[in-house]
Design a protein around this motif. Structure first.
Motif, PDB file in Angstrom:
ATOM      1  N   THR B 367      11.798 -13.115  17.448  1.00  0.00           N
ATOM      2  CA  THR B 367      13.155 -13.472  17.896  1.00  0.00           C
ATOM      3  C   THR B 367      13.798 -14.412  16.889  1.00  0.00           C
ATOM      4  N   ASP B 368      15.092 -14.550  17.020  1.00  0.00           N
ATOM      5  CA  ASP B 368      15.842 -15.455  16.158  1.00  0.00           C
ATOM      6  C   ASP B 368      15.376 -16.891  16.420  1.00  0.00           C
ATOM      7  N   PRO B 369      14.918 -17.590  15.371  1.00  0.00           N
ATOM      8  CA  PRO B 369      14.401 -18.950  15.581  1.00  0.00           C
ATOM      9  C   PRO B 369      15.413 -19.876  16.260  1.00  0.00           C
ATOM     10  N   GLY B 370      16.692 -19.573  16.061  1.00  0.00           N
ATOM     11  CA  GLY B 370      17.720 -20.427  16.651  1.00  0.00           C
ATOM     12  C   GLY B 370      17.699 -20.412  18.173  1.00  0.00           C
ATOM     13  N   THR B 371      17.250 -19.288  18.740  1.00  0.00           N
ATOM     14  CA  THR B 371      17.271 -19.173  20.202  1.00  0.00           C
ATOM     15  C   THR B 371      15.928 -19.553  20.811  1.00  0.00           C
ATOM     16  N   LEU B 372      15.017 -19.986  19.943  1.00  0.00           N
ATOM     17  CA  LEU B 372      13.660 -20.227  20.401  1.00  0.00           C
ATOM     18  C   LEU B 372      13.586 -21.286  21.492  1.00  0.00           C
ATOM     19  N   PHE B 373      14.528 -22.244  21.430  1.00  0.00           N
ATOM     20  CA  PHE B 373      14.484 -23.335  22.394  1.00  0.00           C
ATOM     21  C   PHE B 373      15.224 -22.998  23.680  1.00  0.00           C
ATOM     22  N   ASP B 374      15.839 -21.813  23.736  1.00  0.00           N
ATOM     23  CA  ASP B 374      16.562 -21.446  24.948  1.00  0.00           C
ATOM     24  C   ASP B 374      15.586 -21.085  26.056  1.00  0.00           C
ATOM     25  N   ARG B 375      16.099 -21.201  27.260  1.00  0.00           N
ATOM     26  CA  ARG B 375      15.248 -20.863  28.399  1.00  0.00           C
ATOM     27  C   ARG B 375      14.942 -19.367  28.402  1.00  0.00           C
ATOM     28  N   PHE B 376      13.757 -19.046  28.827  1.00  0.00           N
ATOM     29  CA  PHE B 376      13.301 -17.663  28.993  1.00  0.00           C
ATOM     30  C   PHE B 376      13.258 -16.866  27.694  1.00  0.00           C
ATOM     31  N   LYS B 377      13.212 -17.572  26.563  1.00  0.00           N
ATOM     32  CA  LYS B 377      13.041 -16.855  25.297  1.00  0.00           C
ATOM     33  C   LYS B 377      11.557 -16.875  24.974  1.00  0.00           C
ATOM     34  N   LYS B 378      11.017 -15.709  24.798  1.00  0.00           N
ATOM     35  CA  LYS B 378       9.595 -15.678  24.487  1.00  0.00           C
ATOM     36  C   LYS B 378       9.403 -15.116  23.091  1.00  0.00           C
ATOM     37  N   GLY B 379       8.517 -15.749  22.352  1.00  0.00           N
ATOM     38  CA  GLY B 379       8.277 -15.325  20.976  1.00  0.00           C
ATOM     39  C   GLY B 379       7.764 -13.904  20.920  1.00  0.00           C
ATOM     40  N   ALA B 380       6.690 -13.647  21.604  1.00  0.00           N
ATOM     41  CA  ALA B 380       6.092 -12.325  21.561  1.00  0.00           C
ATOM     42  C   ALA B 380       5.872 -11.842  22.987  1.00  0.00           C
ATOM     43  N   ALA B 381       5.523 -10.575  23.111  1.00  0.00           N
ATOM     44  CA  ALA B 381       5.248 -10.045  24.438  1.00  0.00           C
ATOM     45  C   ALA B 381       4.033 -10.777  24.988  1.00  0.00           C
ATOM     46  N   ASN B 382       4.272 -11.741  25.811  1.00  0.00           N
ATOM     47  CA  ASN B 382       3.184 -12.519  26.376  1.00  0.00           C
ATOM     48  C   ASN B 382       3.466 -12.685  27.860  1.00  0.00           C
ATOM     49  N   ALA B 383       2.714 -11.939  28.643  1.00  0.00           N
ATOM     50  CA  ALA B 383       2.994 -11.913  30.075  1.00  0.00           C
ATOM     51  C   ALA B 383       2.739 -13.273  30.717  1.00  0.00           C
ATOM     52  N   GLU B 384       1.865 -14.063  30.092  1.00  0.00           N
ATOM     53  CA  GLU B 384       1.487 -15.321  30.710  1.00  0.00           C
ATOM     54  C   GLU B 384       2.599 -16.359  30.670  1.00  0.00           C
ATOM     55  N   SER B 385       3.239 -16.455  29.507  1.00  0.00           N
ATOM     56  CA  SER B 385       4.200 -17.536  29.348  1.00  0.00           C
ATOM     57  C   SER B 385       5.479 -17.206  30.103  1.00  0.00           C
ATOM     58  N   VAL B 386       6.082 -18.235  30.680  1.00  0.00           N
ATOM     59  CA  VAL B 386       7.319 -18.006  31.404  1.00  0.00           C
ATOM     60  C   VAL B 386       8.530 -18.319  30.530  1.00  0.00           C
ATOM     61  N   GLY B 387       8.267 -18.774  29.321  1.00  0.00           N
ATOM     62  CA  GLY B 387       9.380 -19.002  28.394  1.00  0.00           C
ATOM     63  C   GLY B 387      10.156 -20.282  28.642  1.00  0.00           C
ATOM     64  N   GLY B 389       8.501 -23.489  28.061  1.00  0.00           N
ATOM     65  CA  GLY B 389       7.827 -24.590  27.360  1.00  0.00           C
ATOM     66  C   GLY B 389       8.700 -25.290  26.339  1.00  0.00           C
ATOM     67  N   LEU B 390       9.279 -24.512  25.433  1.00  0.00           N
ATOM     68  CA  LEU B 390      10.080 -25.137  24.376  1.00  0.00           C
ATOM     69  C   LEU B 390      11.415 -25.646  24.902  1.00  0.00           C
ATOM     70  N   ALA B 391      11.920 -24.988  25.952  1.00  0.00           N
ATOM     71  CA  ALA B 391      13.155 -25.496  26.566  1.00  0.00           C
ATOM     72  C   ALA B 391      12.896 -26.884  27.145  1.00  0.00           C
ATOM     73  N   ILE B 392      11.723 -27.060  27.724  1.00  0.00           N
ATOM     74  CA  ILE B 392      11.357 -28.374  28.272  1.00  0.00           C
ATOM     75  C   ILE B 392      11.201 -29.385  27.134  1.00  0.00           C
ATOM     76  N   VAL B 393      10.556 -28.948  26.050  1.00  0.00           N
ATOM     77  CA  VAL B 393      10.391 -29.826  24.887  1.00  0.00           C
ATOM     78  C   VAL B 393      11.765 -30.301  24.398  1.00  0.00           C
ATOM     79  N   ARG B 394      12.680 -29.340  24.255  1.00  0.00           N
ATOM     80  CA  ARG B 394      13.995 -29.709  23.737  1.00  0.00           C
ATOM     81  C   ARG B 394      14.718 -30.648  24.699  1.00  0.00           C
ATOM     82  N   GLN B 395      14.629 -30.312  25.981  1.00  0.00           N
ATOM     83  CA  GLN B 395      15.330 -31.130  26.974  1.00  0.00           C
ATOM     84  C   GLN B 395      14.816 -32.568  26.957  1.00  0.00           C
ATOM     85  N   ILE B 396      13.516 -32.719  26.864  1.00  0.00           N
ATOM     86  CA  ILE B 396      12.939 -34.072  26.829  1.00  0.00           C
ATOM     87  C   ILE B 396      13.416 -34.795  25.569  1.00  0.00           C
ATOM     88  N   CYS B 397      13.364 -34.081  24.439  1.00  0.00           N
ATOM     89  CA  CYS B 397      13.777 -34.706  23.177  1.00  0.00           C
ATOM     90  C   CYS B 397      15.236 -35.134  23.237  1.00  0.00           C
TER      91      CYS B 397
END
Lengths: 225, 435
Positions: B367-387, B389-397
């Motif tokens: 995916t476009d690295p710029g959208t990586l921090f958006d909610r529900f953006k997942k890097g790869a097909a990974n059923a486990e992740s809810v997408g 994590g990085l949105a939370i990281v960004r929000q905290i920062c």
């Protein structure tokens, strides 16, 4: 052992009760603050599982009342609220454990057992299952009287199994019990598998029977082979 | 600049201009009047002179006339008759200095001879008068100006007092503390209206904030309980031994979905709570230490995935944030680094006082690295992740003055935390290091 379940969601209360009854507890339920308050004034329980948000009152008040009436009763709070303040407050006013919904029944059961052990015999009690003996306060395991060295996780795993014998346990509940919430299922399931393999081998080496059965698609069961 | 200083400055400037103009006008007017007076006297003397000359048909320099008072010079040839006033300076023998005179020049015939007559009047008294008047004027006007200025500033200071009181109270007002905004009533209509409006706004804000908080909690409760119910029922269901393979798969599907939903719900609630700033007190947290601690905790997974961990810790990276969120931040960062890693890969931590970088090996981002921090953006097909994590990281920062940046370069993903206000924070950090 008498357990009172205070939970307004009837389906959940039923689920907990069924599980507890199977484990050999005498279980009662109360779905309102009023009923719960009445019951704790009338009867004595060994453990009470209380939901914080009740339609007609707050679980914290029940905990406070209970602490006044019968301080030996073990208290486990189950709440949908994951707020740190709630957890701290719960522990502060005298509850013994705090479990956030959604939880695994097997986890709740393990915590109730551990709590009762601590409460009733000051932790100085042994858990026996056929040729297995676990001494929780010393964290040691004996098979046919022989000490058996287990790793920390293997020990935790065995204790979890012993708390939930003859019950199908999901891989997820085992993984969460061992590592908490912050772990990926794909990795943790593999790790659960390898820990179970090791535990099984160690027990078998000391001459125990093979109690761990794998259940297709679901997880594992510890019990009579 | 403060309102009072500003008004005082404008007031001072304006009154200075007005007073200067007034003083100037006064000077001019008194000068005009005095000249008028002197000139009319000179005209009278001219008439006297002409009358004298007509009667006596002669002119004798009379000792009566003081030096320089009158001067008569015969003029050859005809000259246009007329008169003119001029200012002139004449040497005074007694004082040894030049003294100002007003002089009237006219021509008159005496005894058939045309004379130029110059009558003078000393202006020295007049000048003194003007000087005295001017000095007095300036003095009084200046005093008045200063007095007005002082009075004005005292008065406005007193008048604006309720405003400054309100301002300081609004500044001290904290939405998160339950106490309502208390403002002193003012007798001035504008201020009391302002206070009313502010109180209403604060009450509304508090009400909304409370509502939002309650909604967050209630939503959590309402969602978690049914999820707990599903979990419990699934656990009961799997106890029955007559499950076929298909049924087991279905149950597993339901179970996984409910767990995912629980995670999702918890993630969203966490985001909402950070958004609302519901985490209260911040502490100085050594994020490097937290990160290393968490890596040690996750040791088992790291070994399991055969990852090698290396670190380059020059100085600890510190942040000001609630400890709970610091924990959440590093956990999410590490989960991310482990999840998107490949078997046999590596994790590298690089820490300095200004940056904390966590790098991990992994496949190129899809995916476009710029959208990586958006909610529900997942890097790869990974059923486990809810997408989330990085949105939370960004929000905290974002909420706690930290910057976060992502980079991908030749197989290495790097997430870097930086201080957003390096200047002030550095001082802070040094203070703590020294203490």
């Amino acid at each position: 052992m008498k357990v009172l379940v205070v939970e307004d969601e009837l389906g959940l209360a039923e689920g907990i009760t069924d599980y507890m009854v199977k484990e050999g507890y005498v279980c009662e339920t109360a779905d309102t603050f009023q009923k719960a308050d009445e019951k704790i004034h009338l009867y004595e329980y060994d453990c009470i599982i209380v939901d914080l948000t009740l339609p007609d009152g707050n679980g914290f008040q029940l905990v406070e009342t209970l602490k006044r009436l019968a301080s030996t009763t073990g208290i486990i709070i189950i709440s949908a609220r994951n707020a740190l303040e709630d957890k701290l407050k719960g522990l502060e006013i005298g509850s013994d454990d705090y479990l956030t919904k959604p939880f695994h029944l097997s986890e709740l059961n393990a915590r109730v057992k551990s709590l009762l052990r601590r409460r009733q015999f000051g932790g100085h009690t042994e858990i026996r299952f056929r040729e297995l003996t676990v001494v929780p306060h010393a964290r040691t395991v004996f098979v046919n009287g022989q000490p058996t060295a287990l790793s920390r996780k293997e020990y935790d795993l065995l204790l979890y199994f012993l708390s939930n014998t003859d019950v199908a346990l999901t891989k997820a509940s085992i993984a969460e019990h061992l590592w908490g919430d912050n772990i990926d299922s794909a990795d943790s399931f593999d790790m659960v598998y390898s820990h179970i393999k090791n535990l099984r081998r160690k027990l078998l080496d000391k001459g125990a029977a093979d109690y761990v059965q794998s259940i297709y698609g679901i997880g594992y069961k510890f019990g009579q082979p | 600049m403060k309102l009072l200083a500003q008004t005082n400055r404008i007031y001072l400037g304006f009154s200075l201009v007005v007073y200067l103009l007034t003083a100037l006008a006064f000077y001019q007017i008194s000068r005009l009047l005095i000249y008028d007076e002197v000139e009319s006297r000179l005209r009278v003397e001219k008439q006297d002179f002409e009358a004298y000359a007509r009667t006596h048909n002669a002119w004798a320099s009379s000792p009566y006339f003081v030096e320089n008072k009158i001067e008569i010079t015969p003029v050859p040839g005809p000259v246009q008759p007329g008169e003119a006033f001029v200012d002139t300076l004449i040497y005074n023998h007694y004082d040894n200095e030049m003294t100002p005179f007003r002089q009237l020049t006219f021509f008159t015939p005496i005894h058939g001879q045309l004379y130029r007559v110059e009558i003078r009047k000393s202006l020295i008294q007049t000048y003194r008068l003007i000087e005295v008047i001017t000095v007095t004027m300036v003095l009084f006007l200046g005093l008045l100006l200063l007095g007005m200025f002082w009075f004005q500033s005292r008065l406005s200071g007193r008048l604006w007092l309720p405003f400054y009181d309100t301002l300081s109270r609004v500044k001290a007002f904290d939405l998160r503390q339950g106490s309502p905004l208390q403002l002193h009533p003012s007798s001035i209509t504008e201020f009391s209206e302002l206070n009313d409006v502010l109180t209403k706004m604060a009450d509304k804000m508090q009400h909304d904030y409370q509502g939002l908080k309650e909604f967050t909690e209630n939503a959590s409760h309402e969602m978690q309980t049914p999820l707990a119910l599903i979990n419990a029922k699934v656990e009961q269901l799997i106890q029955s031994s007559q499950l076929t393979e298909n049924q087991s798969d279905w149950i597993d599907g339901i179970y996984q979905a409910s767990r995912r939903m629980a995670r999702l719900n918890q993630g969203l609630l966490l985001l909402a709570k950070i958004d609302n700033g519901q985490f209260g007190d911040t502490h100085t947290v050594d994020l490097t230490a937290e990160l290393m601690q968490r890596l040690t905790d996750m040791d088992e997974v790291i070994t399991h995935k055969q990852l090698t961990v290396s670190s380059d810790l020059r100085e600890p990276f510190r942040g000001q944030l609630p400890p709970f969120l610091a924990d959440s931040l590093v956990t999410n960062l590490i989960s991310n680094a482990i999840r998107h890693n490949q078997s046999g890969g590596a994790i590298h931590v690089c820490s300095s006082a200004e940056t904390l970088a966590l790098s991990n090996t992994g496949f190129a981002p899809v995916t476009d690295p710029g959208t990586l921090f958006d909610r529900f953006k997942k890097g790869a097909a990974n059923a486990e992740s809810v997408g989330l994590g990085l949105a939370i990281v960004r929000q905290i920062c974002h909420s706690y003055e930290l910057g976060v940046d992502y980079q991908y370069q030749s197989g290495i993903h790097t997430l870097t935390l930086t201080r957003q206000f390096a200047g002030t924070e550095r001082v802070n950090g040094m203070g703590i290091a020294a203490s």
